[in-house]
Scaffold this motif. Structure first.
Motif, PDB file in Angstrom:
ATOM      1  N   VAL A   2      -4.854  -1.288 -12.502  1.00 25.80           N
ATOM      2  CA  VAL A   2      -5.839  -1.144 -11.440  1.00 25.80           C
ATOM      3  C   VAL A   2      -5.273  -1.788 -10.182  1.00 25.80           C
ATOM      4  O   VAL A   2      -4.828  -2.929 -10.215  1.00 25.80           O
ATOM      5  N   SER A   3      -5.295  -1.043  -9.086  1.00 25.25           N
ATOM      6  CA  SER A   3      -4.832  -1.612  -7.825  1.00 25.25           C
ATOM      7  C   SER A   3      -5.343  -0.759  -6.680  1.00 25.25           C
ATOM      8  O   SER A   3      -5.924   0.306  -6.893  1.00 25.25           O
ATOM      9  N   ASP A   4      -5.139  -1.242  -5.457  1.00 25.10           N
ATOM     10  CA  ASP A   4      -5.536  -0.437  -4.312  1.00 25.10           C
ATOM     11  C   ASP A   4      -4.389   0.477  -3.905  1.00 25.10           C
ATOM     12  O   ASP A   4      -3.227   0.117  -3.999  1.00 25.10           O
ATOM     13  N   PHE A   5      -4.725   1.680  -3.465  1.00 26.03           N
ATOM     14  CA  PHE A   5      -3.710   2.619  -3.010  1.00 26.03           C
ATOM     15  C   PHE A   5      -3.830   2.887  -1.513  1.00 26.03           C
ATOM     16  O   PHE A   5      -3.032   3.625  -0.944  1.00 26.03           O
ATOM     17  N   LEU A   6      -4.837   2.290  -0.879  1.00 26.70           N
ATOM     18  CA  LEU A   6      -4.995   2.401   0.560  1.00 26.70           C
ATOM     19  C   LEU A   6      -5.634   1.116   1.058  1.00 26.70           C
ATOM     20  O   LEU A   6      -6.622   0.653   0.494  1.00 26.70           O
ATOM     21  N   ARG A   7      -5.057   0.522   2.101  1.00 27.72           N
ATOM     22  CA  ARG A   7      -5.598  -0.714   2.672  1.00 27.72           C
ATOM     23  C   ARG A   7      -5.852  -0.498   4.154  1.00 27.72           C
ATOM     24  O   ARG A   7      -4.975  -0.033   4.887  1.00 27.72           O
ATOM     25  N   VAL A   8      -7.060  -0.820   4.582  1.00 31.14           N
ATOM     26  CA  VAL A   8      -7.462  -0.594   5.969  1.00 31.14           C
ATOM     27  C   VAL A   8      -7.961  -1.907   6.559  1.00 31.14           C
ATOM     28  O   VAL A   8      -8.928  -2.496   6.052  1.00 31.14           O
ATOM     29  N   PRO A   9      -7.317  -2.416   7.621  1.00 34.38           N
ATOM     30  CA  PRO A   9      -7.797  -3.655   8.252  1.00 34.38           C
ATOM     31  C   PRO A   9      -9.107  -3.411   9.003  1.00 34.38           C
ATOM     32  O   PRO A   9      -9.248  -2.427   9.730  1.00 34.38           O
ATOM     33  N   VAL A  10     -10.061  -4.308   8.807  1.00 34.90           N
ATOM     34  CA  VAL A  10     -11.343  -4.238   9.513  1.00 34.90           C
ATOM     35  C   VAL A  10     -11.330  -5.149  10.731  1.00 34.90           C
ATOM     36  O   VAL A  10     -11.820  -4.792  11.794  1.00 34.90           O
ATOM     37  N   THR A  11     -10.767  -6.338  10.571  1.00 37.19           N
ATOM     38  CA  THR A  11     -10.664  -7.255  11.692  1.00 37.19           C
ATOM     39  C   THR A  11      -9.495  -8.201  11.461  1.00 37.19           C
ATOM     40  O   THR A  11      -9.105  -8.467  10.316  1.00 37.19           O
TER      41      THR A  11
ATOM     42  N   GLY B  33      11.626   6.790  -0.149  1.00 39.60           N
ATOM     43  CA  GLY B  33      10.742   6.681   0.997  1.00 39.60           C
ATOM     44  C   GLY B  33       9.428   5.989   0.721  1.00 39.60           C
ATOM     45  O   GLY B  33       8.649   5.767   1.634  1.00 39.60           O
ATOM     46  N   MET B  34       9.141   5.652  -0.529  1.00 39.40           N
ATOM     47  CA  MET B  34       7.878   4.998  -0.822  1.00 39.40           C
ATOM     48  C   MET B  34       7.753   3.688  -0.077  1.00 39.40           C
ATOM     49  O   MET B  34       6.676   3.327   0.387  1.00 39.40           O
ATOM     50  N   GLY B  35       8.866   2.950   0.026  1.00 40.42           N
ATOM     51  CA  GLY B  35       8.804   1.660   0.685  1.00 40.42           C
ATOM     52  C   GLY B  35       8.539   1.767   2.174  1.00 40.42           C
ATOM     53  O   GLY B  35       8.195   0.780   2.809  1.00 40.42           O
ATOM     54  N   GLY B  36       8.698   2.984   2.726  1.00 44.19           N
ATOM     55  CA  GLY B  36       8.493   3.153   4.153  1.00 44.19           C
ATOM     56  C   GLY B  36       7.124   3.677   4.509  1.00 44.19           C
ATOM     57  O   GLY B  36       6.899   4.065   5.640  1.00 44.19           O
ATOM     58  N   MET B  37       6.223   3.737   3.540  1.00 44.79           N
ATOM     59  CA  MET B  37       4.892   4.242   3.842  1.00 44.79           C
ATOM     60  C   MET B  37       4.180   3.316   4.815  1.00 44.79           C
ATOM     61  O   MET B  37       4.379   2.111   4.810  1.00 44.79           O
ATOM     62  N   ALA B  38       3.315   3.904   5.642  1.00 42.84           N
ATOM     63  CA  ALA B  38       2.602   3.134   6.650  1.00 42.84           C
ATOM     64  C   ALA B  38       1.630   2.176   5.997  1.00 42.84           C
ATOM     65  O   ALA B  38       1.345   2.251   4.815  1.00 42.84           O
ATOM     66  N   MET B  39       1.110   1.260   6.821  1.00 42.66           N
ATOM     67  CA  MET B  39       0.200   0.229   6.345  1.00 42.66           C
ATOM     68  C   MET B  39      -0.934   0.807   5.519  1.00 42.66           C
ATOM     69  O   MET B  39      -1.369   0.225   4.551  1.00 42.66           O
ATOM     70  N   GLY B  40      -1.395   2.007   5.914  1.00 42.14           N
ATOM     71  CA  GLY B  40      -2.533   2.587   5.213  1.00 42.14           C
ATOM     72  C   GLY B  40      -2.266   2.780   3.746  1.00 42.14           C
ATOM     73  O   GLY B  40      -3.098   2.479   2.914  1.00 42.14           O
ATOM     74  N   VAL B  41      -1.099   3.336   3.376  1.00 38.09           N
ATOM     75  CA  VAL B  41      -0.794   3.586   1.979  1.00 38.09           C
ATOM     76  C   VAL B  41      -0.087   2.361   1.444  1.00 38.09           C
ATOM     77  O   VAL B  41       1.031   2.069   1.778  1.00 38.09           O
TER      78      VAL B  41
END
Length: 353
Positions: free
Chosen positions: A70-79, A319-327
């Protein structure tokens, strides 16, 4: 959902958090919106960041055997850094743009057996991080996906289960390091040749790659085997195509292809081993018979060094290591090394598991 307890890692009297989704139902490629509501504790607090993570469960093939992670696959900063005063009430809106490849969790208003997904709120104060409860998210099919699922049902295929597999599908561009498998039992007319069918959607803004894996039965003198079909369909064709006919054609191609192989020699139609060289996409094979049928490929799609599997479970492409902050950066380490957020059962206790 309000945290069941105050943020213990942040100390007694620390702030509390209530993440509220505007609507827990969404679609691949669509936004998920809501508010993170904060209430200050008994003293001022310097918040380092608030981050939301899309969390799911998947199956991982490791050297010691298969296991769930179990883990997160997308991280989105709120503040970012901010100060929350004593007793202060603050509501921060957020928007999560769901990846196009987000797996489907809900069909016909029912949760797919084996699928779970949620949003977790992470709040960091003074280098202490507390990860709260999960808010369930229901991902519904896009129109093109729904039409194909409808077609399988209309043809008599019976849903078995669904899960996520960590890995990449050879020859298919993926932005997430896993893919979904929706498994069906075959109807009577195909039961003599097929044990089950696994359906995978790899979706992008303009089209969907449909990957079918057929687990075929063995004959009296032959062993069973898997074959694959891959088709590219357009979102625009969702309502202009007889998808029952199209999907039936895909299945028949898989069954009939075995029958037509020279020197097949099996005691029953559709069984046996592939001839040398079989498994390469045939020129023109699987081209559209009508609008929306898609550009098709068929065969075993072997890749040297991966044991001939079309689906590379436990492997990820470059290229997985180059994914943007979102992924989520560091996702592979979290899955493969077993550094899951929580035990599977604990992480999804709010989903009734």
């Amino acid at each position: 959902m309000v945290f069941k307890k105050l943020l213990g890692a942040l100390g007694v009297g620390g702030p509390s958090v209530d993440t509220v989704l505007s609507n827990p139902s969404t679609y691949p490629g669509a936004p998920l919106t809501g508010n993170v509501n904060l209430v200050g504790g008994t003293q001022d607090a310097d918040i380092e960041h608030i981050t939301l993570g899309l969390v799911t469960r998947m199956e991982v093939e490791g050297g010691g055997g298969d296991y769930s992670a179990v883990s997160d696959f997308l991280r989105v900063p709120v503040t970012g850094p901010m100060r929350l005063a004593q007793g202060q009430q603050l509501s921060i809106p957020f928007r999560i743009d769901m990846p196009w490849e987000t797996p489907i969790t809900t069909v016909y208003g029912q949760t797919l057996r084996g699928m779970v997904m949620g949003v977790r709120t992470e709040l960091a104060i003074a280098r202490a991080i507390d990860k709260g409860d999960l808010d369930a998210v229901h991902v519904h099919p896009l129109p093109i996906q729904q039409r194909i699922l409808d077609a399988f049902t209309q043809l008599g295929f019976r849903f078995k289960s669904a899960d996520l597999e960590y890995g990449q599908i050879y020859g298919v561009h993926q932005t997430l390091p896993f893919y979904q498998e929706i498994e069906y039992f075959p109807p009577q007319q195909y039961a003599h040749a097929i044990n089950e069918v696994e359906l995978t959607f790899v979706t992008s803004p303009h089209q969907v790659e449909v990957v079918l894996e057929f687990d075929k039965r063995g004959g009296l003198f032959t062993q069973g085997h898997d074959t694959y079909g891959r088709y590219t369909v357009s979102h625009a064709d969702a309502d202009t195509t007889d998808w029952r006919q199209v999907v039936d054609g895909w299945v028949r191609q898989s069954v009939d292809r075995r029958k037509s192989m020279p020197g097949f020699g099996a005691p029953q139609p559709g069984y046996g081993h592939p001839q040398p060289g079989y498994g390469q996409p045939q020129p023109g094979y699987g081209h559209p018979q009508q609008p929306g049928f898609g550009h098709g490929h068929h065969g075993h799609y072997r890749q040297p060094g991966h044991h001939g599997h079309y689906r590379q479970r436990g492997h990820h492409g470059p290229g997985m290591g180059g994914m943007a902050m979102g992924v989520a950066g560091g996702l592979a380490a979290g899955y493969v090394a077993g550094e899951a957020i929580d035990e599977v059962g604990d992480a999804f206790e709010d989903f009734g598991e």
